[in-house]
Scaffold this active site. Structure first.
Site, PDB file in Angstrom:
ATOM      1  N   ASP A   1      -5.525  -3.862  -2.558  1.00  0.00           N
ATOM      2  CA  ASP A   1      -4.496  -3.574  -1.560  1.00  0.00           C
ATOM      3  C   ASP A   1      -3.906  -4.846  -0.939  1.00  0.00           C
ATOM      4  OD1 ASP A   1      -3.183  -2.712   0.908  1.00  0.00           O
ATOM      5  OD2 ASP A   1      -4.223  -0.802   0.632  1.00  0.00           O
TER       6      ASP A   1
ATOM      7  N   SER B   1       0.829  -1.193   0.000  1.00  0.00           N
ATOM      8  CA  SER B   1       0.000   0.000   0.000  1.00  0.00           C
ATOM      9  C   SER B   1       0.874   1.257   0.000  1.00  0.00           C
ATOM     10  CB  SER B   1      -0.975  -0.035   1.178  1.00  0.00           C
ATOM     11  OG  SER B   1      -2.044   0.863   0.992  1.00  0.00           O
TER      12      SER B   1
END
Length: 289
Positions: free
Chosen positions: A153, A39
């Site tokens: 993610d 991320s």
């Protein structure tokens, strides 16, 4: 000079603390030979690996609350509340079409494939393609849909991707956990470690670097986006502990999960300082000062 495999965890705007961590490690003479990120960790890690971290730092540190608002391109038609194209355009202008395999240090960005329900490690191809997949928070940021996979993610399965760094055989694996709970933190600013590993010139922190609770809204005031974010961050905190139970890093740098909220990118300068403080405290503990 000790070599470091650096693991940069996920945690939204708290990820700017990674910048401060990198600054401290370089100032203390550590040689970072590989970076694994998830991320926001994949963003900072990619910028560092490509030699673009100074430009990224200058940009993100200059963002005001209004600047962040202008970068948020909301969408009711896509599979994410935010398309992210405005931010991606800025990042792509900085980093260009650089390939991961051409970087001077090893780099891994971690995403999650919802079709196969497994982690995806990007260790080749365009950095920006890897970053797009790694930062796509489910429900919030538009995912990457491909013919045979659906990427979101990496924090969904691995918010602290330590395993990709193991083959790099660095002297130390240092992991930056952005989802830690820090009890009564006593950050110290503006110090360094001398040749014996002891701290010089420790100073009392300023209020700027220690105002984590001011932006925390009561759970009774959460909107739908905040509720979704809290669900994701709760899962990430649990998964980070699970991953470290399987493979413990040599040094864990803890950034309190309450240091700032997920979307508070305009607090970058504060978070960079928080990262510097957290890194120094972790090194201090490692040397048993």
């Amino acid at each position: 000079m000790p070599t470091v495999a650096l693991v940069l965890g996920s945690g939204g705007a708290r990820g700017n603390a990674h910048i401060g961590v990198i600054q401290i490690l370089e100032e203390q003479g550590f040689e970072i030979i590989s970076v694994s990120g998830c991320s926001m960790g994949s963003v900072v890690g990619g910028m560092y690996a490509a030699g673009k971290l100074p430009a990224f730092t200058e940009w993100v540190a200059g963002l005001s609350r209004f600047d962040v608002f202008r970068l948020v391109d909301m969408s009711l038609l896509s599979m994410g509340a935010i398309r992210g194209e405005k931010v991606y355009a800025v990042l792509e202008e900085m980093i260009g079409n650089v390939l991961i395999e051409d970087l001077p240090i090893a780099y891994t960005a971690v995403a999650t494939d919802l079709v196969k329900q497994q982690e995806v490690w990007f260790q080749s191809g365009k950095i920006m393609d890897a970053i797009r997949a790694s930062v796509a928070v489910p429900g919030m940021i538009m995912p990457v849909a491909e013919k045979d996979r659906f990427l979101v993610d990496g924090g969904l399965l691995n918010p602290l991707p330590i395993m990709p760094t193991v083959p790099d055989q660095a002297d130390l694996i240092i992991a930056v956990n952005l989802n830690a709970t820090v009890d009564n933190p006593q950050p110290i600013i503006g110090s360094s470690l001398n040749s014996d590993g002891h701290a010089d010139d420790w100073k009392i922190p300023t209020n700027k670097a220690n105002k984590s609770d001011k932006s925390q809204r009561s759970h009774l005031q959460w909107n739908k986006m905040e509720l979704l974010n809290q669900c994701f961050e709760t899962m990430q905190a649990t998964m980070a502990q699970y991953k470290m139970a399987g493979f413990q890093p040599d040094i864990e740098i803890k950034v309190d999960r309450k240091a700032c909220n997920f979307f508070e990118l305009y607090r970058a300068e504060e978070m960079i300082e928080v990262g510097r403080v957290a890194a120094l405290c972790a090194l201090q503990l490692k040397h048993k000062i």
